[in-house]
Design a protein around this motif. Structure first.
Motif, PDB file in Angstrom:
ATOM      1  N   PHE A 192     -64.751  74.676 -46.934  1.00  0.00           N
ATOM      2  CA  PHE A 192     -66.014  74.205 -46.352  1.00  0.00           C
ATOM      3  C   PHE A 192     -66.860  73.492 -47.409  1.00  0.00           C
ATOM      4  CE2 PHE A 192     -70.524  75.244 -45.310  1.00  0.00           C
ATOM      5  CZ  PHE A 192     -70.641  74.437 -44.198  1.00  0.00           C
ATOM      6  N   ILE A 193     -66.945  74.084 -48.588  1.00  0.00           N
ATOM      7  CA  ILE A 193     -67.723  73.479 -49.690  1.00  0.00           C
ATOM      8  C   ILE A 193     -67.104  72.128 -50.077  1.00  0.00           C
ATOM      9  CG2 ILE A 193     -68.518  73.760 -52.095  1.00  0.00           C
ATOM     10  CD1 ILE A 193     -69.741  75.905 -50.331  1.00  0.00           C
ATOM     11  N   PHE A 194     -65.774  72.103 -50.191  1.00  0.00           N
ATOM     12  CA  PHE A 194     -65.086  70.862 -50.563  1.00  0.00           C
ATOM     13  C   PHE A 194     -65.296  69.776 -49.501  1.00  0.00           C
ATOM     14  CE2 PHE A 194     -62.609  73.276 -53.732  1.00  0.00           C
ATOM     15  CZ  PHE A 194     -62.686  72.385 -54.782  1.00  0.00           C
ATOM     16  N   THR A 195     -65.307  70.189 -48.237  1.00  0.00           N
ATOM     17  CA  THR A 195     -65.522  69.220 -47.154  1.00  0.00           C
ATOM     18  C   THR A 195     -66.917  68.623 -47.252  1.00  0.00           C
ATOM     19  OG1 THR A 195     -64.048  70.501 -45.752  1.00  0.00           O
ATOM     20  CG2 THR A 195     -65.446  68.913 -44.645  1.00  0.00           C
ATOM     21  N   LEU A 196     -67.907  69.469 -47.497  1.00  0.00           N
ATOM     22  CA  LEU A 196     -69.278  68.971 -47.657  1.00  0.00           C
ATOM     23  C   LEU A 196     -69.349  67.976 -48.806  1.00  0.00           C
ATOM     24  CD1 LEU A 196     -71.464  72.189 -47.231  1.00  0.00           C
ATOM     25  CD2 LEU A 196     -71.045  70.413 -45.561  1.00  0.00           C
ATOM     26  N   LEU A 197     -68.704  68.343 -49.913  1.00  0.00           N
ATOM     27  CA  LEU A 197     -68.704  67.458 -51.083  1.00  0.00           C
ATOM     28  C   LEU A 197     -68.021  66.131 -50.774  1.00  0.00           C
ATOM     29  CD1 LEU A 197     -67.897  69.808 -54.088  1.00  0.00           C
ATOM     30  CD2 LEU A 197     -69.921  68.399 -53.804  1.00  0.00           C
ATOM     31  N   TYR A 198     -66.892  66.213 -50.050  1.00  0.00           N
ATOM     32  CA  TYR A 198     -66.141  65.004 -49.712  1.00  0.00           C
ATOM     33  C   TYR A 198     -66.997  64.060 -48.869  1.00  0.00           C
ATOM     34  CZ  TYR A 198     -62.846  61.911 -47.444  1.00  0.00           C
ATOM     35  OH  TYR A 198     -62.225  60.779 -46.968  1.00  0.00           O
ATOM     36  N   VAL A 199     -67.632  64.593 -47.830  1.00  0.00           N
ATOM     37  CA  VAL A 199     -68.453  63.758 -46.944  1.00  0.00           C
ATOM     38  C   VAL A 199     -69.635  63.170 -47.724  1.00  0.00           C
ATOM     39  CG1 VAL A 199     -69.913  63.760 -44.873  1.00  0.00           C
ATOM     40  CG2 VAL A 199     -67.766  64.994 -44.857  1.00  0.00           C
ATOM     41  N   PHE A 200     -70.241  63.986 -48.580  1.00  0.00           N
ATOM     42  CA  PHE A 200     -71.374  63.511 -49.362  1.00  0.00           C
ATOM     43  C   PHE A 200     -70.941  62.382 -50.306  1.00  0.00           C
ATOM     44  CE2 PHE A 200     -73.989  63.723 -53.223  1.00  0.00           C
ATOM     45  CZ  PHE A 200     -75.237  63.463 -52.677  1.00  0.00           C
ATOM     46  N   LEU A 201     -69.861  62.623 -51.042  1.00  0.00           N
ATOM     47  CA  LEU A 201     -69.396  61.611 -51.996  1.00  0.00           C
ATOM     48  C   LEU A 201     -68.961  60.330 -51.289  1.00  0.00           C
ATOM     49  CD1 LEU A 201     -67.413  63.792 -54.561  1.00  0.00           C
ATOM     50  CD2 LEU A 201     -69.594  62.639 -54.914  1.00  0.00           C
TER      51      LEU A 201
END
Lengths: 70, 146
Positions: B90-99
């Motif tokens: 979930f954290i990685f997904t948030l980071l991916y979308v943000f980046l």
């Protein structure tokens, strides 16, 4: 999963119960063989429910099988 | 090998194939602007994702079938592994979308508009990335704890 502060005598108990296999124990207490293996290596601390099932199966008190190390 | 690990391996491979197939299809011959005009590209992409979901549902079906043959397929330790892995994914997904949003913002800042085709990219790549990461992190967590 945190490193176990709680050790156990599951391996020993299996040995004294006609050398019960990990699979047999797993089937009797309702978990996978991998979980029993992780338990014996102190890599996993079981839930209270599983700990009670194991203790009951071996006819012992929970504190006789699971030891809390401060 | 546990059912959880086997499922995670198959699903990781499946979604990795989807990812490495989708990226070149999207960016080849004109990128985002071409993607919305080219129906063939969109159909191929839809089929690639269908392949990913077919693998996912095949795994679910095989696991369900195994439950009838074997007494215990998943237990509390597997659920704990899944819970930890899903939190990390979930954290990685948030980071991916943000980046991804920042990269798009930065790339199109001067032109003051983002080609609408990139919405397809954001949507598709987030699905594939999340699915891949979930399965892959389950695999890593399970290997670490075994």
């Amino acid at each position: 999963m945190a490193k176990a502060e709680i050790t156990n005598k599951v391996r020993e108990m299996r040995f004294f119960n006609n050398e019960m296999t990990q699979q047999e124990l797993a089937d009797k207490v309702g978990c996978t063989r991998q979980t029993i293996n992780a338990l014996e290596q102190n890599k996993y601390v079981p839930s209270l429910s599983l700990a009670f099932k194991i203790s009951k199966l071996f006819g012992k008190g929970i504190e006789e099988i699971f030891i809390y190390n401060k | 090998m546990s059912t959880l690990r086997r499922n995670a391996i198959v699903e990781s491979i499946g979604w990795f194939i989807v990812l490495i197939t989708f990226f070149p299809i999207f960016f080849s011959n004109g990128g985002a602007e071409e993607f919305i005009k080219n129906e063939t590209k969109r159909n191929i992409t839809a089929n690639i994702f269908l392949f990913g979901y077919c693998i996912h549902f095949l795994i679910l079906w095989l696991t369900h079938r195994k439950k009838k043959l074997v007494k215990i397929v998943f237990d509390e330790r597997d659920k704990e592994t899944q819970r930890i892995a899903n939190n990390i994914a979930f954290i990685f997904t948030l980071l991916y979308v943000f980046l991804l949003s920042i990269v798009l913002y930065d790339s199109f800042f001067k032109s003051e508009y983002i080609p609408v085709g990139y919405m397809w990219f954001v949507g598709y790549s987030t699905i594939a990335m999340t699915s891949f990461l979930s399965a892959f992190i389950i695999l890593i967590t399970d290997l670490k704890n075994s």
